[in-house]
Design an enzyme around this catalytic site. Sequence first.
Site, PDB file in Angstrom:
ATOM      1  N   ASP A 198       0.857  -1.187   0.000  1.00 18.54           N
ATOM      2  CA  ASP A 198       0.000   0.000   0.000  1.00 18.54           C
ATOM      3  C   ASP A 198       0.896   1.240   0.000  1.00 18.54           C
ATOM      4  OD1 ASP A 198      -1.621   2.116   0.694  1.00 18.54           O
ATOM      5  OD2 ASP A 198      -2.748   1.009   2.211  1.00 18.54           O
ATOM      6  N   ASN A 238       0.001   7.321  -8.980  1.00 19.58           N
ATOM      7  CA  ASN A 238      -1.206   6.978  -9.745  1.00 19.58           C
ATOM      8  C   ASN A 238      -2.256   6.232  -8.921  1.00 19.58           C
ATOM      9  OD1 ASN A 238      -2.783   5.996 -12.288  1.00 19.58           O
ATOM     10  ND2 ASN A 238      -2.095   4.100 -11.280  1.00 19.58           N
ATOM     11  N   TYR A 269     -13.650  11.719  -2.835  1.00 21.62           N
ATOM     12  CA  TYR A 269     -12.713  11.578  -3.958  1.00 21.62           C
ATOM     13  C   TYR A 269     -12.348  12.957  -4.547  1.00 21.62           C
ATOM     14  CZ  TYR A 269     -11.077   9.848  -8.544  1.00 21.62           C
ATOM     15  OH  TYR A 269     -10.358   9.580  -9.680  1.00 21.62           O
ATOM     16  N   LYS A 281      -8.768  14.754  -4.816  1.00 28.85           N
ATOM     17  CA  LYS A 281      -8.196  15.084  -6.124  1.00 28.85           C
ATOM     18  C   LYS A 281      -7.888  16.579  -6.261  1.00 28.85           C
ATOM     19  CE  LYS A 281      -7.801  11.054  -8.059  1.00 28.85           C
ATOM     20  NZ  LYS A 281      -6.435  10.485  -8.136  1.00 28.85           N
ATOM     21  N   THR A 311     -11.730   2.109 -17.130  1.00 28.42           N
ATOM     22  CA  THR A 311     -10.952   1.180 -16.299  1.00 28.42           C
ATOM     23  C   THR A 311     -11.904   0.518 -15.314  1.00 28.42           C
ATOM     24  OG1 THR A 311     -10.543   2.771 -14.531  1.00 28.42           O
ATOM     25  CG2 THR A 311      -8.954   2.758 -16.365  1.00 28.42           C
TER      26      THR A 311
HETATM   27  N1  LIG Z   1     -10.248   6.061 -14.954  1.00 25.35           N
HETATM   28  C1  LIG Z   1     -10.563   7.347 -14.980  1.00 25.35           C
HETATM   29  O1  LIG Z   1     -11.378   7.821 -15.803  1.00 25.35           O
HETATM   30  C2  LIG Z   1      -9.922   8.285 -14.011  1.00 25.35           C
HETATM   31  C3  LIG Z   1     -10.350   9.633 -13.996  1.00 25.35           C
HETATM   32  C4  LIG Z   1      -9.727  10.512 -13.149  1.00 25.35           C
HETATM   33  C5  LIG Z   1      -8.702  10.086 -12.331  1.00 25.35           C
HETATM   34  N2  LIG Z   1      -8.314   8.778 -12.346  1.00 25.35           N
HETATM   35  C6  LIG Z   1      -7.244   8.375 -11.446  1.00 25.35           C
HETATM   36  O2  LIG Z   1      -6.299   7.581 -12.152  1.00 25.35           O
HETATM   37  C7  LIG Z   1      -5.669   6.697 -11.233  1.00 25.35           C
HETATM   38  C8  LIG Z   1      -5.759   5.271 -11.773  1.00 25.35           C
HETATM   39  O3  LIG Z   1      -7.118   4.884 -11.824  1.00 25.35           O
HETATM   40  P1  LIG Z   1      -7.666   3.691 -12.745  1.00 25.35           P
HETATM   41  O4  LIG Z   1      -8.884   4.209 -13.401  1.00 25.35           O
HETATM   42  O5  LIG Z   1      -6.569   3.143 -13.559  1.00 25.35           O
HETATM   43  O6  LIG Z   1      -8.122   2.667 -11.603  1.00 25.35           O
HETATM   44  P2  LIG Z   1      -7.945   1.077 -11.482  1.00 25.35           P
HETATM   45  O7  LIG Z   1      -8.779   0.676 -10.335  1.00 25.35           O
HETATM   46  O8  LIG Z   1      -8.137   0.437 -12.794  1.00 25.35           O
HETATM   47  O9  LIG Z   1      -6.395   0.935 -11.102  1.00 25.35           O
HETATM   48  C9  LIG Z   1      -5.892   1.401  -9.883  1.00 25.35           C
HETATM   49  C10 LIG Z   1      -4.818   0.463  -9.403  1.00 25.35           C
HETATM   50  O10 LIG Z   1      -4.259   0.992  -8.188  1.00 25.35           O
HETATM   51  C11 LIG Z   1      -4.121  -0.073  -7.258  1.00 25.35           C
HETATM   52  N3  LIG Z   1      -4.155   0.489  -5.908  1.00 25.35           N
HETATM   53  C12 LIG Z   1      -5.233   0.990  -5.249  1.00 25.35           C
HETATM   54  N4  LIG Z   1      -4.872   1.434  -4.039  1.00 25.35           N
HETATM   55  C13 LIG Z   1      -3.551   1.207  -3.929  1.00 25.35           C
HETATM   56  C14 LIG Z   1      -2.605   1.461  -2.906  1.00 25.35           C
HETATM   57  N5  LIG Z   1      -2.963   2.030  -1.746  1.00 25.35           N
HETATM   58  N6  LIG Z   1      -1.299   1.133  -3.121  1.00 25.35           N
HETATM   59  C15 LIG Z   1      -0.931   0.542  -4.282  1.00 25.35           C
HETATM   60  N7  LIG Z   1      -1.789   0.272  -5.286  1.00 25.35           N
HETATM   61  C16 LIG Z   1      -3.077   0.610  -5.108  1.00 25.35           C
HETATM   62  C17 LIG Z   1      -5.290  -0.994  -7.544  1.00 25.35           C
HETATM   63  O11 LIG Z   1      -5.069  -2.296  -7.040  1.00 25.35           O
HETATM   64  C18 LIG Z   1      -5.357  -0.937  -9.064  1.00 25.35           C
HETATM   65  O12 LIG Z   1      -4.555  -1.924  -9.671  1.00 25.35           O
HETATM   66  C19 LIG Z   1      -6.375   6.897  -9.895  1.00 25.35           C
HETATM   67  O13 LIG Z   1      -5.650   7.789  -9.097  1.00 25.35           O
HETATM   68  C20 LIG Z   1      -7.693   7.498 -10.292  1.00 25.35           C
HETATM   69  O14 LIG Z   1      -8.281   8.235  -9.254  1.00 25.35           O
HETATM   70  C21 LIG Z   1      -8.905   7.858 -13.157  1.00 25.35           C
END
Ligand SMILES: NC(=O)c1ccc[n+]([C@@H]2O[C@H](COP(=O)([O-])OP(=O)(O)OC[C@H]3O[C@@H](n4cnc5c(N)ncnc54)[C@H](O)[C@@H]3O)[C@@H](O)[C@H]2O)c1
Length: 334
Positions: free
Chosen positions: A93, A120, A186, A190, A220
């Site tokens: 984590d 990320n 969230y 952010k 995702t």
């Molecule tokens: N997908 C979108 O449209 C979107 C939009 C805005 C922001 N984001 C941001 O992009 C980033 C990635 O999101 P995503 O959509 O790929 O999500 P996702 O759930 O597909 O991937 C996130 C990954 O992070 C890992 N994770 C979660 N908490 C963790 C921790 N404490 N330590 C280590 N690993 C951890 C999860 O196991 C997962 O593999 C995030 O910060 C999310 O908030 C995504």
Amino acid sequence: MTTTVPTPVSSPPGAVLAECAAEVLGRVPAMGLLDGRIVIVTGAGRGIGRGEALELAREGARVVVNELDADAGEQVVDEITAAGGEAVLDTGDCSEDETAQSLIATALDRWGRLDALVNNAGILRDRTIAKMSADEWDAVIKVHLRGHFLPTHYACAYWKESGNQGRIVCTASTSGLLGNFGQANYGTAKAGIAAFSTIVAMEMARYGVRCNAIAPAARTRMTESAYGAFKDLSDEGEESFDFWHPDNVAPLVAYLCSDTAGDISGKVFGVQGDAVELYQPFTSAAVIQNHDARWTAEGIAARAHELFDESGIEPEVENMMAKLRFSMTERSTL
Ligand SMILES: NC(=O)c1ccc[n+]([C@@H]2O[C@H](COP(=O)([O-])OP(=O)(O)OC[C@H]3O[C@@H](n4cnc5c(N)ncnc54)[C@H](O)[C@@H]3O)[C@@H](O)[C@H]2O)c1
């Protein structure tokens, strides 16, 4: 944390041969934007982080893959290795002190330096404010804010002491920059990340460290649970561009980690599909003044409309997400 920088490890002849073979196969570019760079990506096991880890490796970086889910992380390491790149898994984590320290130590132990950190990792616990539990609030704030703070803290301490220049890419969201229904936890995290990124950029400028944030949008696991199912375009042939593919985010991140972006810091970029946007920071749009005297509430009541008239901003709450250039869907209930 020790900041002694071990001597960089040179590639053994076998590794060089494997690299050449991979180049012949067209998997690793002959000259990448990040050749020889050492980069950490948190939450790199799936989604946007996975795409970032693969793209950074494609551009020549060696990648520390951080991921909570060891299997998912291992798969990404295997993919990078199979394509002729180098990666190492560091599970845990990233919002915990021990993991954050370990990420920097892994980079230094394995490759002797650290050049970039991509924060990320993230989670969602969506709920409207009257229903949201303290646990749902705390979990999201911890993973995003502490999960950005701790790795950045240890990376910056290393860069400050070693004199090496660093790059940081933080992951914000339009939910924080604009606000989004059902995401008080969230969105707060952010928006905090955007502010965090700007302040880190200011503090670390004198050490040659650049820090920027992205606000991505992609299909995702995270967005499927929040927005419902998306149309899968993968059947529509190789020629069709999948606008919401998570890998569309990664090239901007690779660019921001490279020397070619060395003059950019403290900025927030939107990124989705084929679009890269530059966000303007919060700025004052109108002013009323009271001739060098404290306002009364009644005085403000009489003139507050001037702020809205001058700026053109609506006094009522606005759905800024609905005004996005690129948005996946509209949301109304949770
Ligand atoms: N997908 C979108 O449209 C979107 C939009 C805005 C922001 N984001 C941001 O992009 C980033 C990635 O999101 P995503 O959509 O790929 O999500 P996702 O759930 O597909 O991937 C996130 C990954 O992070 C890992 N994770 C979660 N908490 C963790 C921790 N404490 N330590 C280590 N690993 C951890 C999860 O196991 C997962 O593999 C995030 O910060 C999310 O908030 C995504």
